[in-house]
Scaffold this motif. Sequence first.
Motif, PDB file in Angstrom:
ATOM      1  N   ALA A 395     -42.702 -36.047 -21.384  1.00  0.00           N
ATOM      2  CA  ALA A 395     -42.428 -37.387 -21.245  1.00  0.00           C
ATOM      3  C   ALA A 395     -41.026 -37.448 -22.024  1.00  0.00           C
ATOM      4  O   ALA A 395     -40.880 -37.778 -23.135  1.00  0.00           O
ATOM      5  N   THR A 396     -39.987 -37.098 -21.382  1.00  0.00           N
ATOM      6  CA  THR A 396     -38.698 -37.014 -21.905  1.00  0.00           C
ATOM      7  C   THR A 396     -38.073 -38.030 -23.055  1.00  0.00           C
ATOM      8  O   THR A 396     -37.949 -37.785 -23.978  1.00  0.00           O
ATOM      9  N   ASN A 397     -38.293 -39.373 -22.469  1.00  0.00           N
ATOM     10  CA  ASN A 397     -37.892 -40.586 -23.415  1.00  0.00           C
ATOM     11  C   ASN A 397     -38.847 -41.039 -24.150  1.00  0.00           C
ATOM     12  O   ASN A 397     -38.601 -42.098 -24.731  1.00  0.00           O
ATOM     13  N   ASP A 398     -39.994 -40.218 -24.484  1.00  0.00           N
ATOM     14  CA  ASP A 398     -40.962 -40.841 -25.427  1.00  0.00           C
ATOM     15  C   ASP A 398     -41.954 -39.621 -25.998  1.00  0.00           C
ATOM     16  O   ASP A 398     -42.936 -39.409 -25.774  1.00  0.00           O
ATOM     17  N   GLN A 399     -41.058 -38.849 -27.015  1.00  0.00           N
ATOM     18  CA  GLN A 399     -41.773 -37.969 -27.860  1.00  0.00           C
ATOM     19  C   GLN A 399     -43.089 -38.299 -28.768  1.00  0.00           C
ATOM     20  O   GLN A 399     -43.783 -37.460 -28.572  1.00  0.00           O
ATOM     21  N   ASN A 400     -42.753 -39.516 -29.168  1.00  0.00           N
ATOM     22  CA  ASN A 400     -44.135 -39.912 -29.925  1.00  0.00           C
ATOM     23  C   ASN A 400     -45.277 -39.889 -28.935  1.00  0.00           C
ATOM     24  O   ASN A 400     -46.651 -39.622 -29.327  1.00  0.00           O
ATOM     25  N   ARG A 401     -45.371 -40.392 -27.570  1.00  0.00           N
ATOM     26  CA  ARG A 401     -46.200 -40.405 -26.784  1.00  0.00           C
ATOM     27  C   ARG A 401     -46.715 -38.823 -26.443  1.00  0.00           C
ATOM     28  O   ARG A 401     -48.215 -38.547 -26.309  1.00  0.00           O
ATOM     29  N   VAL A 402     -45.623 -37.842 -26.336  1.00  0.00           N
ATOM     30  CA  VAL A 402     -46.100 -36.621 -26.202  1.00  0.00           C
ATOM     31  C   VAL A 402     -46.881 -36.151 -27.353  1.00  0.00           C
ATOM     32  O   VAL A 402     -47.919 -35.319 -27.215  1.00  0.00           O
ATOM     33  N   LYS A 403     -46.251 -36.441 -28.514  1.00  0.00           N
ATOM     34  CA  LYS A 403     -47.027 -35.823 -29.921  1.00  0.00           C
ATOM     35  C   LYS A 403     -48.466 -36.499 -29.723  1.00  0.00           C
ATOM     36  O   LYS A 403     -49.389 -35.657 -30.087  1.00  0.00           O
ATOM     37  N   ALA A 404     -48.867 -37.624 -29.132  1.00  0.00           N
ATOM     38  CA  ALA A 404     -50.165 -38.038 -29.254  1.00  0.00           C
ATOM     39  C   ALA A 404     -51.093 -37.425 -28.290  1.00  0.00           C
ATOM     40  O   ALA A 404     -52.169 -37.038 -28.517  1.00  0.00           O
ATOM     41  N   PHE A 405     -50.626 -37.031 -27.296  1.00  0.00           N
ATOM     42  CA  PHE A 405     -51.165 -36.365 -26.220  1.00  0.00           C
ATOM     43  C   PHE A 405     -51.451 -34.788 -26.756  1.00  0.00           C
ATOM     44  O   PHE A 405     -52.544 -34.564 -26.378  1.00  0.00           O
ATOM     45  N   ILE A 406     -50.556 -34.176 -27.226  1.00  0.00           N
ATOM     46  CA  ILE A 406     -50.707 -32.948 -27.809  1.00  0.00           C
ATOM     47  C   ILE A 406     -51.569 -32.819 -29.011  1.00  0.00           C
ATOM     48  O   ILE A 406     -52.691 -31.920 -29.042  1.00  0.00           O
ATOM     49  N   ASP A 407     -51.599 -34.065 -29.696  1.00  0.00           N
ATOM     50  CA  ASP A 407     -52.718 -34.004 -30.649  1.00  0.00           C
ATOM     51  C   ASP A 407     -54.016 -34.175 -30.068  1.00  0.00           C
ATOM     52  O   ASP A 407     -55.042 -33.531 -30.622  1.00  0.00           O
ATOM     53  N   LYS A 408     -54.433 -34.679 -29.022  1.00  0.00           N
ATOM     54  CA  LYS A 408     -55.502 -34.884 -28.207  1.00  0.00           C
ATOM     55  C   LYS A 408     -56.093 -33.537 -27.745  1.00  0.00           C
ATOM     56  O   LYS A 408     -57.192 -33.054 -27.940  1.00  0.00           O
ATOM     57  N   LEU A 409     -54.994 -32.694 -27.217  1.00  0.00           N
ATOM     58  CA  LEU A 409     -55.246 -31.483 -26.708  1.00  0.00           C
ATOM     59  C   LEU A 409     -55.621 -30.449 -27.868  1.00  0.00           C
ATOM     60  O   LEU A 409     -56.620 -29.868 -27.837  1.00  0.00           O
ATOM     61  N   LEU A 410     -55.152 -30.496 -29.167  1.00  0.00           N
ATOM     62  CA  LEU A 410     -55.327 -29.735 -30.283  1.00  0.00           C
ATOM     63  C   LEU A 410     -56.881 -30.036 -30.790  1.00  0.00           C
ATOM     64  O   LEU A 410     -57.505 -29.280 -31.373  1.00  0.00           O
ATOM     65  N   LEU A 411     -56.869 -31.542 -30.680  1.00  0.00           N
ATOM     66  CA  LEU A 411     -58.389 -31.884 -31.288  1.00  0.00           C
ATOM     67  C   LEU A 411     -59.519 -31.084 -30.681  1.00  0.00           C
ATOM     68  O   LEU A 411     -60.407 -30.866 -30.926  1.00  0.00           O
ATOM     69  N   HIS A 412     -59.348 -30.851 -29.248  1.00  0.00           N
ATOM     70  CA  HIS A 412     -60.248 -30.005 -28.402  1.00  0.00           C
ATOM     71  C   HIS A 412     -60.190 -28.376 -28.529  1.00  0.00           C
ATOM     72  O   HIS A 412     -60.777 -27.798 -27.619  1.00  0.00           O
ATOM     73  N   ARG A 413     -59.116 -28.205 -29.305  1.00  0.00           N
ATOM     74  CA  ARG A 413     -58.909 -26.751 -29.392  1.00  0.00           C
ATOM     75  C   ARG A 413     -58.389 -25.959 -28.023  1.00  0.00           C
ATOM     76  O   ARG A 413     -58.481 -24.972 -27.944  1.00  0.00           O
ATOM     77  N   ILE A 414     -57.659 -26.924 -27.514  1.00  0.00           N
ATOM     78  CA  ILE A 414     -56.765 -26.191 -26.332  1.00  0.00           C
ATOM     79  C   ILE A 414     -55.428 -26.026 -26.643  1.00  0.00           C
ATOM     80  O   ILE A 414     -54.671 -26.523 -27.425  1.00  0.00           O
ATOM     81  N   LYS A 415     -55.183 -24.677 -26.297  1.00  0.00           N
ATOM     82  CA  LYS A 415     -53.898 -24.066 -26.687  1.00  0.00           C
ATOM     83  C   LYS A 415     -52.690 -24.591 -25.889  1.00  0.00           C
ATOM     84  O   LYS A 415     -52.845 -24.823 -24.719  1.00  0.00           O
ATOM     85  N   VAL A 416     -51.701 -25.004 -26.652  1.00  0.00           N
ATOM     86  CA  VAL A 416     -50.537 -25.570 -26.204  1.00  0.00           C
ATOM     87  C   VAL A 416     -49.177 -24.893 -26.560  1.00  0.00           C
ATOM     88  O   VAL A 416     -49.138 -24.401 -27.776  1.00  0.00           O
ATOM     89  N   TYR A 417     -48.383 -24.731 -25.817  1.00  0.00           N
ATOM     90  CA  TYR A 417     -47.309 -23.914 -26.044  1.00  0.00           C
ATOM     91  C   TYR A 417     -45.878 -24.821 -25.545  1.00  0.00           C
ATOM     92  O   TYR A 417     -45.881 -25.709 -24.661  1.00  0.00           O
ATOM     93  N   SER A 481     -49.798 -27.720 -34.688  1.00  0.00           N
ATOM     94  CA  SER A 481     -49.796 -28.973 -35.221  1.00  0.00           C
ATOM     95  C   SER A 481     -48.894 -29.985 -34.292  1.00  0.00           C
ATOM     96  O   SER A 481     -47.486 -29.827 -34.241  1.00  0.00           O
ATOM     97  N   ALA A 482     -49.606 -31.023 -34.134  1.00  0.00           N
ATOM     98  CA  ALA A 482     -48.716 -32.315 -33.286  1.00  0.00           C
ATOM     99  C   ALA A 482     -47.665 -32.830 -34.170  1.00  0.00           C
ATOM    100  O   ALA A 482     -46.569 -33.398 -33.615  1.00  0.00           O
ATOM    101  N   GLU A 483     -47.783 -32.383 -35.452  1.00  0.00           N
ATOM    102  CA  GLU A 483     -46.786 -32.862 -36.486  1.00  0.00           C
ATOM    103  C   GLU A 483     -45.370 -32.354 -36.065  1.00  0.00           C
ATOM    104  O   GLU A 483     -44.517 -33.087 -36.594  1.00  0.00           O
ATOM    105  N   THR A 484     -45.092 -31.122 -35.705  1.00  0.00           N
ATOM    106  CA  THR A 484     -44.032 -30.525 -35.609  1.00  0.00           C
ATOM    107  C   THR A 484     -43.413 -31.211 -33.937  1.00  0.00           C
ATOM    108  O   THR A 484     -42.204 -30.712 -33.763  1.00  0.00           O
ATOM    109  N   VAL A 485     -43.895 -31.947 -33.390  1.00  0.00           N
ATOM    110  CA  VAL A 485     -43.487 -32.240 -32.025  1.00  0.00           C
ATOM    111  C   VAL A 485     -42.159 -33.104 -32.068  1.00  0.00           C
ATOM    112  O   VAL A 485     -41.206 -32.982 -31.194  1.00  0.00           O
ATOM    113  N   VAL A 486     -42.262 -34.181 -32.992  1.00  0.00           N
ATOM    114  CA  VAL A 486     -41.050 -35.055 -32.978  1.00  0.00           C
ATOM    115  C   VAL A 486     -40.332 -34.966 -34.463  1.00  0.00           C
ATOM    116  O   VAL A 486     -41.026 -34.768 -35.498  1.00  0.00           O
TER     117      VAL A 486
END
Length: 838
Positions: A395-417, A481-486
């Motif tokens: 979501a190019t114009n909203d990295q905090n929304r991307v961060k929240a989504f990646i946090d959800k993926l990682l919470l379920h131990r889904i690998k994200v790159y 970690s989602a903390e590195t996204v933004v």
Amino acid sequence: MKKLLLFMAFCCHALLPAQDYFLKNYQPYNPEIPSPETYLGYVIGEMHTRHDLIVSYLEKLAEVSDRASISYYGKTHEGRKLVMLTVTTPDKLEKLEELRQQHLKLTQPENQEAIPENMPVFINLAYNVHGNEPSSSEAALLAAYTLVASEHPAIARYRDQAVIFLDPTINPDGRDRHTQWANSFRSNPLVADPQDAEHNEMWPAGRTNHYWFDLNRDWLLGINPESRGKLNWYHHWYPNVVTDFHEMGTQSTYFFEPMKANGSLDPIMPKENYEDLNNLFGDYFAAALDSIGSLYFTKEVFDGTYPGYGSSYPDLQGGLGLLFEQASSRGHKQTTAYGEITFPFTIRNQYVSSLTTVKAAVENKEYLKDYQRRFFRSALKNADDSRIRGYKFNATNDQNRVKAFIDKLLLHRIKVYESADSGYVVPTKQPQYRMVQTMFETYDKYRDSVYYDASAWSVANFYNMNYQPVSSLKLGNEISSAETVVNVKIVERSDYAYILDWDDYNTPAALYYLQKEGLVLASAFKPFTVRSDNGSKKFNYGALVLPVQLQKKDSGQVHELVKKAQEKFQVPVHAVSTGLNLNGVDLGSRFIKPLKEPKAAMLVGNGVRSYEAGEVWHLLDTRVHMPITKIPMRNLGRADLSKYESLVMVSGNYHLTDAEKDKIVSWVKQGNTLITIGSASEYIIDKKWVDEKLTKVEKDSLAIPERLPYVDADEHLGKESVGGVILKASLDTTHPLGFGYRDQVIPVYKNNEVWLAPSKNEYATVAKYTANPHIDGFITKKNMENYLKPSASIITSPLGSGRVVLFADNPNFRGSWYGTNKLFLNALFLGEYIEIPN
């Protein structure tokens, strides 16, 4: 005298069972370990036990016995402890980490080691996710005592061959709300009349947590600390069996799995789970309940289609989730068609099912371990069999929304790159492939059309992610970690102006923070392009302008506050030194409009849907950090509405008096904003507060229905309900409600039958369902063609000098619809500027 005592003892047993009523089958017990009755000072079932006493009793067991240890996996919103009692043999407790590492190899598909014969089965007995379904936490006390203190050969065998994790109360805040009510209204003698206050809690009742969320829907969404703590614990252990104890209507009996057939045509969990394993365990439960004369049923209702229940999430992790539903006494004793149902009776059924679960798991532990290993191995095979190799998203114009989504993926131990070209990618070939499917896949074909809950849950759509399946992968760095996204660049000082991008999810929170600090910001009602400290930058509708020299603070103070807001909320901020823009309006334009600090209220109480009210409260409390006054319906008549500019009415069954209706309407006409959601929108149209219509279909125009069997009536009528479907809506991004959106088609969530007709005013239909709106979930052809397609999702309507914002759909559903939260927040922050041209 002796005969009198015996008679009194018999009467007490008839009305209030003594300890033997529950525990006699597992004698003898270690006398050095206190029973619940000894510790609490009353027999289980005599009172509802507070959560702090439950915790302290389990702590006592861990203190006095080397067979138990206690750990803490979090705290609730109200600060109550979330605890786990671990029970096994002393030698296993000492090497628990070694056993965990050994067990986790079952979840690692690449591991080829044989399963050790002596490896225990891991069992999670979990209780009381709905606070006012209290029998199971009382049963947890009895189960804990039995498993720790009993010297019976069967219990000794369970300890020897299992590691049992006992979670006594998943929802302590809700439980204590109900406990206080039930104990406060308990009579002596007990009152069984269903109309008694004891059996009828006041709003919002104890089912939900602090923010009125249903935690049994939160396993997938992971919004609340109770769920996040449990999910982190879960993925630390991956238990083989998990219980999910509930209560249902008083006039029912007892339910255990197997459930009703899964509603999906092609369910992602293995058939072996919901048929073979459930039937295997079901035979154990039937025998145990037969032995105590309890009635029960299976298969008729409930389904595990939605992956966010306590009884379905474990199924997607190679375990077996088990649902139990006990007819509730809703207090201490209540009259039913079968006579009187007592609190101790409900507790005994849950207790018996608890120990039977342990028995079945121990006696089938090799099968369960082998199944879990095959489950994760089949995940990789299923991924290989699919042409989809991953899902790319951003979501190019909203990295905090991307961060929240990646946090959800990682919470379920889904690998994200990171994607090697742009954005992010989730490969399908990973142990959590089935959770990847849950997050991204959508469905439009179903085996069954009546759902216990939602039929759509593709979480990527909740976050309005731009995503697509890919047939080849270009992986960059793994995201740990989602903390590195933004990573925002701290803004340089400006003596002229700062601009905040409204596209970012966190910008409303930053705006409110700065407003509370005394700064005045303005919103851009037309786009513009500036020359900033970061070069040329185009800003969308809604961008915030903070003119430095117009503030009551000096430029240094303003800069410090802007930096604090930026650091706190990680939002992009740009410093500019001129009001003359490269394109679009200039910063002094009449289309740059100053904003007031919002003052909002919401009606709560009897008739109001507490889930939706809690979602509003949670959103503003935890993400925007903005207070909202919750006005009880009973106080509406004397409430001073002049203190607020916005009033929220969520879905509910409203019965306002003429005086209350006139009060709200008069307040809106003075220039204020009424925001209605779902059935509240329907209500004010029906009551003609606004000149809008609902989509209607003349019955004469519908085909005469075919004759159907009476026995199937519930099924056929039930499928007309819209339990939860994800749809496409066309959004006017130039409207203040659409500020912060770039895409003109967005996903929305519909779980009601509220059909708003588009406004007669050509500028007032903010969002309308598209010509082909279906994204995910079940909806009948009749509802789709006759009601949905002609209807609007959001309209605005004038009322005097004020306005009403009518949402057909809930933009804050379950605290998870990050993609539509901005629509609601726009109504709060920008409502004063919503005008409906004639």
